[in-house]
Write an enzyme that holds these catalytic residues in place. Sequence first.
Site: not given
Length: 316
Positions: A146, A216
């Site tokens: 991420s 995200y």
Amino acid sequence: MTFDFGKVGVLYGGRSAEREVSLMSGTGVHEALLSKGVDAHLFDTGVKSLADLAAAGFDRVFIALHGRYGEDGTLQGALELLEIPYTGSGPTASAVAMDKVLTKRVWLQVGLPTPAFESLDETSELRTVPDRLGLPLILKPPHEGSTVGITKVVGYSDMKTAYAEAARFDSVVLAEQFVLGREMTIPVLGTGRQARALPVIEIVAPDGNYDYEHKYFSDETRYDCPAELPAALAESMQQIAVDAYRALDCAGWGRADFILDRDNRPWLLEMNTSPGMTSHSLVPMAARAVGMSYADLCLSILSEAALKVRSPARIA
């Protein structure tokens, strides 16, 4: 329609730097399975213990965890000992894929394209790294995902700060040659000879900055699926994704990340063995492009839940 999966646990949350994303992924998967009549239950591995997991009575589990203690083989090993079938790759494949250094070594061994790299630790002479890898380059913690702890190094003077940022998350730091180009990703579903690639997705982030926020939460990032590519190139990249997946012995599902350089040469960056399943996530997006809904994708992944380690006692 009710599916005969028994009592299903959706493992989410966890203790990694990606806990927040996992909470979103797990919630989405749980709601999707419930909508299909599955007896699904959320289970936060960051709050509950392995003893709680053993006592929960799950017939199989969907792993919606990201990062350490969920995607790195540790949980997969525990599930093997508890004899609870689970989604995704086994302990070894999960551990190797979570380690970007080991992943790149495997890919190079089988002739797959990945940018040049070095593994750094506190004894490394940082100022000499750009001499070998060139500038700019990327520094990242090899056991996180991420975009956590990643820095683009544009000058020699940036090395110390970039190393310190990555070292906050890992005892080893990956220095990787920066490849200028288009960011692509390709999900893969299935196991072994049945593994198949979904359409190529191109990620176009504001100013090329595909960081945690843009990955995200932001609506500014654009995703082109299928990516605008010549058919032969797209097919070639899909085959590379499947080959990369098989080389690591991945199972169930995964996602290969690429950079396509200015000469249309694809470079493998990493393999995700438990990809995100949030509203912004890429595997559901590619599945939709071939007519598979989010809920059907979850069912497909769950249907392949299995134990991956064969022991003499289990075989007998």
